[in-house]
Design a protein around this motif. Structure first.
Motif, PDB file in Angstrom:
ATOM      1  N   ALA A  92       0.840  -1.204   0.000  1.00  0.00           N
ATOM      2  CA  ALA A  92       0.000   0.000   0.000  1.00  0.00           C
ATOM      3  C   ALA A  92       0.878   1.258   0.000  1.00  0.00           C
ATOM      4  CB  ALA A  92      -0.925  -0.009   1.216  1.00  0.00           C
ATOM      5  N   VAL A  93       2.018   1.177   0.669  1.00  0.00           N
ATOM      6  CA  VAL A  93       2.907   2.346   0.751  1.00  0.00           C
ATOM      7  C   VAL A  93       3.509   2.668  -0.623  1.00  0.00           C
ATOM      8  CG1 VAL A  93       5.052   3.255   1.759  1.00  0.00           C
ATOM      9  CG2 VAL A  93       3.434   1.986   3.197  1.00  0.00           C
ATOM     10  N   THR A  94       4.047   1.638  -1.319  1.00  0.00           N
ATOM     11  CA  THR A  94       4.673   1.907  -2.632  1.00  0.00           C
ATOM     12  C   THR A  94       3.624   2.323  -3.659  1.00  0.00           C
ATOM     13  OG1 THR A  94       4.581  -0.429  -3.221  1.00  0.00           O
ATOM     14  CG2 THR A  94       6.639   0.373  -2.238  1.00  0.00           C
ATOM     15  N   TRP A  95       2.427   1.748  -3.506  1.00  0.00           N
ATOM     16  CA  TRP A  95       1.351   2.137  -4.448  1.00  0.00           C
ATOM     17  C   TRP A  95       0.949   3.594  -4.222  1.00  0.00           C
ATOM     18  CZ3 TRP A  95      -3.940   3.502  -4.120  1.00  0.00           C
ATOM     19  CH2 TRP A  95      -4.576   3.581  -5.382  1.00  0.00           C
ATOM     20  N   LEU A  96       0.834   3.947  -2.950  1.00  0.00           N
ATOM     21  CA  LEU A  96       0.465   5.322  -2.625  1.00  0.00           C
ATOM     22  C   LEU A  96       1.495   6.311  -3.171  1.00  0.00           C
ATOM     23  CD1 LEU A  96      -0.983   7.495  -0.397  1.00  0.00           C
ATOM     24  CD2 LEU A  96       1.305   7.177   0.539  1.00  0.00           C
ATOM     25  N   LEU A  97       2.765   5.971  -2.937  1.00  0.00           N
ATOM     26  CA  LEU A  97       3.822   6.920  -3.359  1.00  0.00           C
ATOM     27  C   LEU A  97       4.037   6.914  -4.868  1.00  0.00           C
ATOM     28  CD1 LEU A  97       6.489   6.256  -0.552  1.00  0.00           C
ATOM     29  CD2 LEU A  97       4.963   8.232  -0.732  1.00  0.00           C
ATOM     30  N   TYR A  98       4.126   5.718  -5.449  1.00  0.00           N
ATOM     31  CA  TYR A  98       4.559   5.645  -6.852  1.00  0.00           C
ATOM     32  C   TYR A  98       3.617   4.883  -7.782  1.00  0.00           C
ATOM     33  CZ  TYR A  98       8.784   7.200  -4.518  1.00  0.00           C
ATOM     34  OH  TYR A  98       9.675   7.903  -3.751  1.00  0.00           O
ATOM     35  N   GLY A  99       2.540   4.360  -7.237  1.00  0.00           N
ATOM     36  CA  GLY A  99       1.610   3.599  -8.075  1.00  0.00           C
ATOM     37  C   GLY A  99       2.168   2.247  -8.485  1.00  0.00           C
ATOM     38  N   THR A 100       3.126   1.730  -7.684  1.00  0.00           N
ATOM     39  CA  THR A 100       3.757   0.436  -8.035  1.00  0.00           C
ATOM     40  C   THR A 100       3.625  -0.559  -6.885  1.00  0.00           C
ATOM     41  OG1 THR A 100       5.898   0.942  -7.051  1.00  0.00           O
ATOM     42  CG2 THR A 100       5.536   1.725  -9.312  1.00  0.00           C
ATOM     43  N   ASP A 101       4.067  -1.807  -7.202  1.00  0.00           N
ATOM     44  CA  ASP A 101       4.152  -2.786  -6.105  1.00  0.00           C
ATOM     45  C   ASP A 101       5.507  -2.623  -5.411  1.00  0.00           C
ATOM     46  OD1 ASP A 101       6.048  -3.957  -7.698  1.00  0.00           O
ATOM     47  OD2 ASP A 101       4.880  -5.766  -8.163  1.00  0.00           O
ATOM     48  N   LEU A 102       5.836  -3.557  -4.547  1.00  0.00           N
ATOM     49  CA  LEU A 102       7.078  -3.420  -3.753  1.00  0.00           C
ATOM     50  C   LEU A 102       8.332  -3.462  -4.617  1.00  0.00           C
ATOM     51  CD1 LEU A 102       6.092  -5.670  -0.727  1.00  0.00           C
ATOM     52  CD2 LEU A 102       6.863  -3.290  -0.531  1.00  0.00           C
ATOM     53  N   MET A 103       8.219  -4.094  -5.777  1.00  0.00           N
ATOM     54  CA  MET A 103       9.374  -4.219  -6.673  1.00  0.00           C
ATOM     55  C   MET A 103       9.431  -3.083  -7.694  1.00  0.00           C
ATOM     56  SD  MET A 103      11.102  -6.622  -5.582  1.00  0.00           S
ATOM     57  CE  MET A 103      11.187  -8.267  -4.930  1.00  0.00           C
ATOM     58  N   GLY A 104       8.476  -2.158  -7.583  1.00  0.00           N
ATOM     59  CA  GLY A 104       8.490  -1.010  -8.499  1.00  0.00           C
ATOM     60  C   GLY A 104       7.735  -1.261  -9.799  1.00  0.00           C
ATOM     61  N   SER A 105       6.990  -2.358  -9.854  1.00  0.00           N
ATOM     62  CA  SER A 105       6.266  -2.656 -11.094  1.00  0.00           C
ATOM     63  C   SER A 105       4.963  -1.853 -11.154  1.00  0.00           C
ATOM     64  CB  SER A 105       5.954  -4.148 -11.180  1.00  0.00           C
ATOM     65  OG  SER A 105       5.041  -4.370 -12.232  1.00  0.00           O
ATOM     66  N   THR A 106       4.715  -1.266 -12.325  1.00  0.00           N
ATOM     67  CA  THR A 106       3.492  -0.472 -12.498  1.00  0.00           C
ATOM     68  C   THR A 106       2.310  -1.358 -12.922  1.00  0.00           C
ATOM     69  OG1 THR A 106       4.287  -0.009 -14.720  1.00  0.00           O
ATOM     70  CG2 THR A 106       4.633   1.714 -13.077  1.00  0.00           C
ATOM     71  N   LYS A 107       2.649  -2.615 -13.241  1.00  0.00           N
ATOM     72  CA  LYS A 107       1.565  -3.542 -13.633  1.00  0.00           C
ATOM     73  C   LYS A 107       0.935  -4.087 -12.348  1.00  0.00           C
ATOM     74  CE  LYS A 107       3.749  -5.102 -17.845  1.00  0.00           C
ATOM     75  NZ  LYS A 107       4.971  -5.898 -17.971  1.00  0.00           N
ATOM     76  N   PHE A 108       0.402  -3.192 -11.608  1.00  0.00           N
ATOM     77  CA  PHE A 108      -0.107  -3.571 -10.283  1.00  0.00           C
ATOM     78  C   PHE A 108      -1.467  -2.901 -10.091  1.00  0.00           C
ATOM     79  CE2 PHE A 108      -0.119  -2.407  -5.631  1.00  0.00           C
ATOM     80  CZ  PHE A 108      -0.400  -3.685  -5.175  1.00  0.00           C
ATOM     81  N   ASP A 109      -2.503  -3.752  -9.895  1.00  0.00           N
ATOM     82  CA  ASP A 109      -3.855  -3.196  -9.745  1.00  0.00           C
ATOM     83  C   ASP A 109      -4.456  -3.679  -8.426  1.00  0.00           C
ATOM     84  OD1 ASP A 109      -6.310  -2.089 -10.030  1.00  0.00           O
ATOM     85  OD2 ASP A 109      -6.961  -3.402 -11.675  1.00  0.00           O
ATOM     86  N   PRO A 110      -4.482  -2.787  -7.424  1.00  0.00           N
ATOM     87  CA  PRO A 110      -4.982  -3.206  -6.107  1.00  0.00           C
ATOM     88  C   PRO A 110      -6.511  -3.147  -5.979  1.00  0.00           C
ATOM     89  CG  PRO A 110      -4.192  -0.943  -6.009  1.00  0.00           C
ATOM     90  CD  PRO A 110      -4.049  -1.381  -7.436  1.00  0.00           C
TER      91      PRO A 110
END
Ligand SMILES: Nc1ncnc2c1ncn2[C@@H]1O[C@H](COP(=O)(O)OP(=O)(O)OP(=O)(O)O)[C@@H](O)[C@H]1O
Ligand SMILES: [Mg+2]
Length: 504
Positions: free
Chosen positions: A43-61
């Motif tokens: 949730a933290v990485t998504w909030l900050l950068y819209g990514t998962d923990l590994m920095g992937s943008t292919k992440f839809d929560p």
């Protein structure tokens, strides 16, 4: 810089419909599989950068298995004591951003974050596995070296052979090391060509010099020539004086001839004068002339006759005198002497040719010496450039070694290879992390976490950035060194609901 998480709220974030986490210095998340532990960190990485923990943008929560209006995550963040409430929501695929509850544009939101801290650095500190997802030479290496300063030139010079160190120390006052390398690489190429040209010029001149070397020494040629010249001078003394008297003879002879002609002409005038008739009548009016007039005419004829005789006698006397003089003179024949001089000059000709050869060979010798000096100077410059290039190579190798030592000193369990030696001996930047001789990919889960934790500790210390760390799946690692910054651990505990405990 000190980044702290205060509280995090999740609404419709993956399996979490509603959740608030209040962080402490140590936040322990436990629960059975699938209870949503990793999601909290994500949730933290998504909030900050819209990514998962590994920095992937292919992440839809956005919840996929229950009805929801929007996904919303907000985090109360403290940066050096200054609090900011950040929020990101996703509604029907549309993202909205909040800065301190104010809806904001994506650009403003991202700009604010960029100003606060570097994304890759933050993610590397937050997730111990993140750094290893970056490109080794393009991202990992620059990030680590950004915070570990390169050794100063002075330190490197100390390790180099004295001659190399002194040369470079002097040169770097004017140019950077990279510029120096460029300059001398180009010099080297240019001088190599020049040296080949200089060598061939010397060779050609040397051959010319050797092939045209005179056989008779100059001194004996000069002696021979001056002897011949002396003989010529002696003969010329005779021909010169003969010339003088012959000139006088010829002169006199032509004067006698001229006078003889004049005498002949004078003789021709005589009969006319002698036979001149004294008229007794006037030529125009035909009246008889009186005695007085006739006497005047006779007197005139007499006078002209006397003058003629005098003149004629003078001419004859003058000619006879010159004839007498001519008799006294003698015409000297010098044909033989002239032929002798010619013969002697013919003898001198080859000798003088040889003397000219000596002069030409002298000039050639000078040219050859100049060419040899030029060749040596070119070789000296070439060797100088080669020496400088080699010194720079040695400098880089030494600098690399010192930097590697400096970087390595920061780590306990990891070994970092910053350079790779190429086949040609050149040192090329590289980046490889190993633990007990094994690359990151070979490490077990716990080894990977330990490696990541050491790395983020070094990054945190070197960059002076203290940030929270999320250690997921911590059950797999029995023991690890307490990291700097807030610690968020997630651990599987069988049969347990999601529990969040905070320790100060
Ligand atoms: N978009 C989504 N909507 C709803 N549920 C999701 C979504 N994406 C993932 N999930 C589910 O959310 C649950 C929680 O996932 P999460 O990875 O947080 O669990 P976890 O506690 O870390 O599990 P583990 O112990 O296996 O690591 C999982 O069952 C996962 O399948
Ligand atoms: Mg998990």
């Amino acid at each position: 810089m000190d980044i702290k998480f205060k509280s995090l709220t999740l609404q419709n974030f993956k399996s979490h419909q509603e959740l608030t986490v209040n962080f402490g210095e140590r936040t322990v998340i436990t629960g059975d599989n699938t209870k949503g532990k990793s999601s909290i960190g994500e949730a933290v990485t998504w909030l900050l950068y819209g990514t998962d923990l590994m920095g992937s943008t292919k992440f839809d929560p956005f919840p996929s298995n229950y009805e929801a209006e929007e996904t919303l995550v907000s985090l109360l963040l403290s940066v050096d004591g200054m609090e900011t409430l950040l929020g990101r929501s996703l509604n029907k695929g549309k993202a909205t951003y909040y800065i301190n509850e104010v809806p904001s544009k994506a650009t403003d939101y991202n700009e604010l974050l960029d100003k606060l801290f570097d994304k890759d650095l933050f993610l590397s500190l937050y997730n111990p596995n993140y750094f290893f997802t970056l490109h080794p030479t393009k991202e990992q290496r620059p990030m680590l070296l950004k915070y570990v300063s390169a050794p100063a030139n002075k330190e490197v010079f100390k390790e180099l052979p004295r001659a190399q160190a002194e040369k470079l120390a002097e040169l770097v006052k004017k140019h950077s090391m990279t510029d120096l390398e460029k300059i001398h690489r180009e010099n080297k190429t240019k001088l190599e060509k020049m040296y080949i040209a200089a060598q061939s010029r010397t060779k050609t001149l040397k051959e010319q010099y050797e092939n045209n070397a005179p056989t008779v020494p100059l001194e004996s040629l000069q002696v021979e020539d001056s002897q011949l010249l002396k003989q010529i001078k002696e003969i010329e003394k005779v021909t010169d004086s003969a010339g003088d008297s012959n000139r006088e003879y010829n002169n006199l002879q032509s004067q006698v001839k001229a006078l003889t002609d004049q005498v002949a002409m004078s003789k021709e005038r005589w009969p006319k004068l002698k036979n001149e008739v004294i008229e007794d009548t006037c030529r125009t009016c035909k009246r008889p002339l009186d005695d007085e007039a006739v006497q005047a005419v006779e007197k005139d004829k007499e006078k002209r006759t006397q003058e003629y005789k005098q003149q004629h006698a003078n001419l004859v006397a003058k000619r006879n005198a010159l004839r007498e003089q001519l008799k006294e003179l003698e015409y000297i024949d010098v044909t033989e002497q002239i032929n002798q001089v010619r013969d002697l000059e013919d003898k001198r000709f080859p000798i003088q040719q040889e003397i000219i050869k000596h002069k030409q060979i002298e000039a050639l010798k000078e040219q050859l010496e100049e060419a040899q000096t030029a060749e040596k100077d070119t070789l000296d410059s070439l060797n100088e450039s080669i020496f400088i290039i080699d010194s720079i190579k040695a400098f880089y190798a030494q600098e690399a070694e010192l930097q590697a030592e400096k970087v390595q000193a920061l780590f306990d369990i990891l070994s970092i290879n910053l350079f790779k030696e190429q086949k040609n001996g050149d040192i090329k930047p590289d980046f490889e992390i190993e633990m007990d001789g094994k690359g990151y990919r070979k490490l077990s889960l716990s080894e990977g976490i330990r490696a990541g934790l050491e790395l983020r500790e070094v990054l945190s210390e070197q960059s002076d950035l203290v940030a929270p760390v999320f250690v997921d799946n911590a059950e797999s690692i029995t023991k690890f060194k307490e990291p700097t910054g807030q610690l968020i651990i997630s651990r599987v505990v069988a049969g347990q609901e999601l529990t969040i405990e905070v320790e100060e």
